[in-house]
Design an enzyme around this catalytic site. Structure first.
Site, PDB file in Angstrom:
ATOM      1  N   ASN A 197       1.446  11.694  -2.063  1.00 20.82           N
ATOM      2  CA  ASN A 197       1.799  12.976  -2.694  1.00 20.82           C
ATOM      3  C   ASN A 197       1.326  13.093  -4.141  1.00 20.82           C
ATOM      4  O   ASN A 197       0.921  14.168  -4.577  1.00 20.82           O
ATOM      5  CB  ASN A 197       3.295  13.250  -2.568  1.00 20.82           C
ATOM      6  CG  ASN A 197       4.147  12.248  -3.295  1.00 20.82           C
ATOM      7  OD1 ASN A 197       3.844  11.057  -3.299  1.00 20.82           O
ATOM      8  ND2 ASN A 197       5.191  12.699  -3.922  1.00 20.82           N
ATOM      9  N   GLU A 255      10.842   2.539  -3.822  1.00 20.10           N
ATOM     10  CA  GLU A 255      11.114   3.929  -4.246  1.00 20.10           C
ATOM     11  C   GLU A 255      10.892   4.801  -3.022  1.00 20.10           C
ATOM     12  O   GLU A 255       9.752   4.952  -2.569  1.00 20.10           O
ATOM     13  CB  GLU A 255      10.142   4.339  -5.368  1.00 20.10           C
ATOM     14  CG  GLU A 255      10.242   3.497  -6.627  1.00 20.10           C
ATOM     15  CD  GLU A 255      11.560   3.672  -7.349  1.00 20.10           C
ATOM     16  OE1 GLU A 255      12.220   4.713  -7.165  1.00 20.10           O
ATOM     17  OE2 GLU A 255      11.940   2.756  -8.086  1.00 20.10           O
ATOM     18  N   CYS A 301       8.690  13.867  -4.621  1.00 18.54           N
ATOM     19  CA  CYS A 301       9.962  13.268  -4.198  1.00 18.54           C
ATOM     20  C   CYS A 301      11.132  13.817  -5.016  1.00 18.54           C
ATOM     21  O   CYS A 301      12.274  13.686  -4.613  1.00 18.54           O
ATOM     22  CB  CYS A 301       9.885  11.750  -4.329  1.00 18.54           C
ATOM     23  SG  CYS A 301       9.377  11.246  -5.974  1.00 18.54           S
ATOM     24  N   GLU A 334      11.946   1.742 -11.608  1.00 18.49           N
ATOM     25  CA  GLU A 334      10.656   1.633 -12.288  1.00 18.49           C
ATOM     26  C   GLU A 334      10.824   2.228 -13.681  1.00 18.49           C
ATOM     27  O   GLU A 334      11.871   2.718 -14.044  1.00 18.49           O
ATOM     28  CB  GLU A 334       9.597   2.400 -11.496  1.00 18.49           C
ATOM     29  CG  GLU A 334       9.363   1.826 -10.112  1.00 18.49           C
ATOM     30  CD  GLU A 334       8.171   2.456  -9.382  1.00 18.49           C
ATOM     31  OE1 GLU A 334       8.029   3.690  -9.421  1.00 18.49           O
ATOM     32  OE2 GLU A 334       7.381   1.700  -8.793  1.00 18.49           O
TER      33      GLU A 334
HETATM   34  P1  NAD Z   1       4.676   6.332   3.905  1.00 21.99           P
HETATM   35  O1  NAD Z   1       5.893   5.489   3.865  1.00 21.99           O
HETATM   36  O2  NAD Z   1       4.205   6.826   5.221  1.00 21.99           O
HETATM   37  O3  NAD Z   1       3.417   5.576   3.267  1.00 21.99           O
HETATM   38  C1  NAD Z   1       3.459   5.054   1.963  1.00 21.99           C
HETATM   39  C2  NAD Z   1       2.468   3.899   1.866  1.00 21.99           C
HETATM   40  O4  NAD Z   1       2.947   2.820   2.681  1.00 21.99           O
HETATM   41  C3  NAD Z   1       1.077   4.238   2.387  1.00 21.99           C
HETATM   42  O5  NAD Z   1       0.116   3.614   1.568  1.00 21.99           O
HETATM   43  C4  NAD Z   1       1.087   3.634   3.783  1.00 21.99           C
HETATM   44  O6  NAD Z   1      -0.187   3.307   4.264  1.00 21.99           O
HETATM   45  C5  NAD Z   1       1.914   2.387   3.550  1.00 21.99           C
HETATM   46  N1  NAD Z   1       2.537   1.810   4.757  1.00 21.99           N
HETATM   47  C6  NAD Z   1       2.831   2.433   5.933  1.00 21.99           C
HETATM   48  N2  NAD Z   1       3.359   1.550   6.801  1.00 21.99           N
HETATM   49  C7  NAD Z   1       3.419   0.356   6.166  1.00 21.99           C
HETATM   50  C8  NAD Z   1       3.881  -0.944   6.537  1.00 21.99           C
HETATM   51  N3  NAD Z   1       4.397  -1.193   7.738  1.00 21.99           N
HETATM   52  N4  NAD Z   1       3.798  -1.927   5.618  1.00 21.99           N
HETATM   53  C9  NAD Z   1       3.295  -1.705   4.392  1.00 21.99           C
HETATM   54  N5  NAD Z   1       2.825  -0.503   3.980  1.00 21.99           N
HETATM   55  C10 NAD Z   1       2.888   0.519   4.866  1.00 21.99           C
HETATM   56  O7  NAD Z   1       4.949   7.531   2.901  1.00 21.99           O
HETATM   57  P2  NAD Z   1       4.025   8.787   2.628  1.00 21.99           P
HETATM   58  O8  NAD Z   1       4.141   9.700   3.813  1.00 21.99           O
HETATM   59  O9  NAD Z   1       2.705   8.341   2.162  1.00 21.99           O
HETATM   60  O10 NAD Z   1       4.770   9.447   1.368  1.00 21.99           O
HETATM   61  C11 NAD Z   1       5.806  10.363   1.469  1.00 21.99           C
HETATM   62  C12 NAD Z   1       7.131   9.682   1.227  1.00 21.99           C
HETATM   63  O11 NAD Z   1       7.132   9.033  -0.034  1.00 21.99           O
HETATM   64  C13 NAD Z   1       8.287  10.652   1.173  1.00 21.99           C
HETATM   65  O12 NAD Z   1       9.360  10.113   1.908  1.00 21.99           O
HETATM   66  C14 NAD Z   1       8.633  10.720  -0.291  1.00 21.99           C
HETATM   67  O13 NAD Z   1       9.963  11.061  -0.585  1.00 21.99           O
HETATM   68  C15 NAD Z   1       8.332   9.334  -0.723  1.00 21.99           C
HETATM   69  N6  NAD Z   1       8.130   9.258  -2.170  1.00 21.99           N
HETATM   70  C16 NAD Z   1       9.088   8.659  -2.933  1.00 21.99           C
HETATM   71  C17 NAD Z   1       8.939   8.599  -4.314  1.00 21.99           C
HETATM   72  C18 NAD Z   1       9.967   7.942  -5.201  1.00 21.99           C
HETATM   73  O14 NAD Z   1       9.672   7.721  -6.371  1.00 21.99           O
HETATM   74  N7  NAD Z   1      11.144   7.616  -4.708  1.00 21.99           N
HETATM   75  C19 NAD Z   1       7.797   9.143  -4.892  1.00 21.99           C
HETATM   76  C20 NAD Z   1       6.847   9.747  -4.076  1.00 21.99           C
HETATM   77  C21 NAD Z   1       7.017   9.795  -2.708  1.00 21.99           C
END
Ligand code: NAD
Length: 480
Positions: free
Chosen positions: A150, A248, A282, A461
């Site tokens: 995002n 996060e 997020c 963080e």
């Molecule tokens: P996601 O969890 O699908 O992917 C995030 C990252 O993790 C990607 O690089 C993905 O390839 C990797 N990943 C996926 N499966 C994995 C595994 N088994 N082991 C290790 N890495 C793996 O999330 P997304 O769809 O890319 O992002 C959206 C989500 O992120 C939303 O839920 C949003 O709320 C959250 N988000 C949270 C914050 C925060 O600061 N809390 C900030 C931004 C986004």
């Protein structure tokens, strides 16, 4: 069409398997580049490179590491327009947003931690008549940084910068959905002759590349931002290996509006906090609670403004709402609109896929959507949607709205609008959330702790919290 590559040991390189994945432009729905479909073999090589670089990087003086981070920041700034175009093309976000928020913030992340590390101090504890303790803060070694789609460069650098500043070497995995700006960052590393192996990027799928980083025995800490279910999976593989973990995760943030608020300020900010980056931040407030005397007026004015948000080509400087990131994500968001209707909600604006003509005719756009008439505890109001959709509902008392706000499994950020100082403090204290914004939204001081409670994450963080995460404390006790 071009090909994105990995960056390992200072070299731009192909995946060992020779396999690639399609990378789409959300605004057109078309493939515009290929990215490495890397696997555990590429991760192993990257970890080896990072291990090899660690003794050199960790023994550099703090000032020298700081200068390297400033160099990275300066080069990104120099290429700001190229980075902004890449981020917009890859993610679908309006180019104006990439230009004014994402890329400048990536620059700030490097600059901030370049300075912060020079102010990082160790503690000492004096035991009168017995001796003295002092605590060293030492880099961990090779750390893994895994980031979402995002805010691609913004969140990637938010991890990499403190990790490097503290003296660690990094194996990073950007989201496979938005790999482009990380690739540009690897080119920047080459351009400034950044020490080889200190920062490595392995592109590819989460379960293949991300998980290989998490289970690699030589990667001692994982900093992850992404969805809650992925965080759960990462914790399940990394925790038994006793790795340090910072998670996060998702959110379902409340935006609480009292009738005594500064109305104009609240209204303008609430449009932004609902729909900036197509609601894919997020920290966006997706549940809007309005004190009953203000509810009808708010509804009318809010809907009037939301319906004027221009959905269009992200590359157009006038576009306020771009494309959502992928076809799968678009379908997920649209399915929640159907769910909301099935749960008794009324769509008062938006509610459908948006048609953007010409080159964007096949793009993944959704009209900003406002829904009312739902119960606080229905699925639409409990589950993270992460798109341009908000629900609005009235409330009567502080106790009632606190119960609504705190009713989800998440607890990342909350926004509160009131001119009543006592109420602001009272509510802020009781909100189950890692971050509370009063009469503002997304105002960020990079020194403050950032993170969520409940299913929104573990750890914090930002500022010294990040430097603490990326170091190990060693206490040394000297007897008199
Ligand atoms: P996601 O969890 O699908 O992917 C995030 C990252 O993790 C990607 O690089 C993905 O390839 C990797 N990943 C996926 N499966 C994995 C595994 N088994 N082991 C290790 N890495 C793996 O999330 P997304 O769809 O890319 O992002 C959206 C989500 O992120 C939303 O839920 C949003 O709320 C959250 N988000 C949270 C914050 C925060 O600061 N809390 C900030 C931004 C986004």
């Amino acid at each position: 069409m071009f090909t994105i590559s990995n960056f390992i040991g200072g070299n731009i390189c192909n995946p060992i398997s020779g396999h690639y994945l399609d990378n789409f432009e959300p605004a057109t729905g078309k493939v515009y580049s290929l990215i490495p479909d890397s696997d555990h073999n590429d991760v192993a090589v990257a970890v080896e490179a990072a291990q090899k670089a660690f003794p050199y990087w960790s023994s550099l003086s703090i000032e020298t590491r700081s200068v390297w981070l400033i160099k990275l920041a300066d080069k990104i700034e120099e290429h700001l327009e190229q980075f902004a175009e890449a981020e917009s093309k890859d993610n679908g976000k309006p180019i104006t947003l990439a230009r004014t928020m994402d890329i400048p913030r990536a620059v700030s992340n490097f600059k901030f931690f370049a300075h912060a590390i020079t102010q990082f101090h160790s503690e000492s504890h004096h035991m009168e008549g017995v001796g003295i303790n002092y605590t060293l803060r030492q880099p961990i070694g090779v750390v893994g940084c895994i980031s979402p789609w995002n805010l691609p460069l913004y969140l990637l650098t938010w991890k990499i910068a403190p990790a490097l500043a503290a003296g660690n070497t990094v194996v990073a995995k950007p989201s496979e959905i938005t790999p482009y700006t990380a690739f540009l960052l690897s080119k920047v590393c080459q351009e400034i002759n950044f020490p080889a192996g200190v920062l490595n990027f392995v592109h590819g799928l989460g379960p293949k590349v991300g998980e290989s980083i998490c289970v690699h025995p030589s990667v001692k800490a994982i900093s992850f931002t992404g969805g809650t279910s992925t965080g759960k999976r990462i914790a399940s593989v990394a925790a038994p290996m006793f790795k340090k973990l910072s998670l996060e995760l998702g959110g379902k943030n409340p935006n609480i509006i009292f009738a005594d608020c500064d109305y104009e300020e609240m209204l303008a900010t609430s449009v932004r906090s609902s729909f900036a980056n197509q609601g894919q931040i997020c920290l966006c407030g997706s549940r809007i609670f309005v004190e009953r005397p203000l509810y009808e007026k708010f509804k009318t004015d809010f809907v009037a403004r939301v319906s004027k948000l221009q959905v269009g080509d992200p590359m157009d400087n006038n576009t306020k709402t771009g494309a959502v990131v992928s076809e799968a994500h678009m379908n997920k968001v649209l399915s929640y609109i159907e769910l909301a209707k099935a749960e008794g909600g009324t769509v008062i604006t938006g509610g459908e896929r948006a048609n953007v003509p010409d080159r964007c005719a096949e793009g993944w756009f959704i009209n900003p959507t406002v829904i009312e008439g739902l119960a606080y505890n229905c699925r639409t109001n409990q589950e993270e949607i992460f798109g341009p959709i908000v629900t609005i509902m009235p409330f009567d008392t502080e106790e009632e709205v606190l119960m609504y706000a705190n009713s989800t499994d998440y607890g990342l950020a909350a926004t509160l609008w009131t001119q009543n100082l006592s109420r602001a403090h009272r509510m802020a204290e009781k909100l189950a959330s890692g971050i509370v914004w009063v009469n503002c939204w997304l105002v960020r001081d990079l020194r403050t702790p950032f993170g969520g409670v409940k299913n929104s994450g573990v750890g914090r963080e930002g500022g010294m919290e990040a430097l603490h995460f990326f170091t190990e404390a060693k206490n040394i006790c000297i007897s008199y």
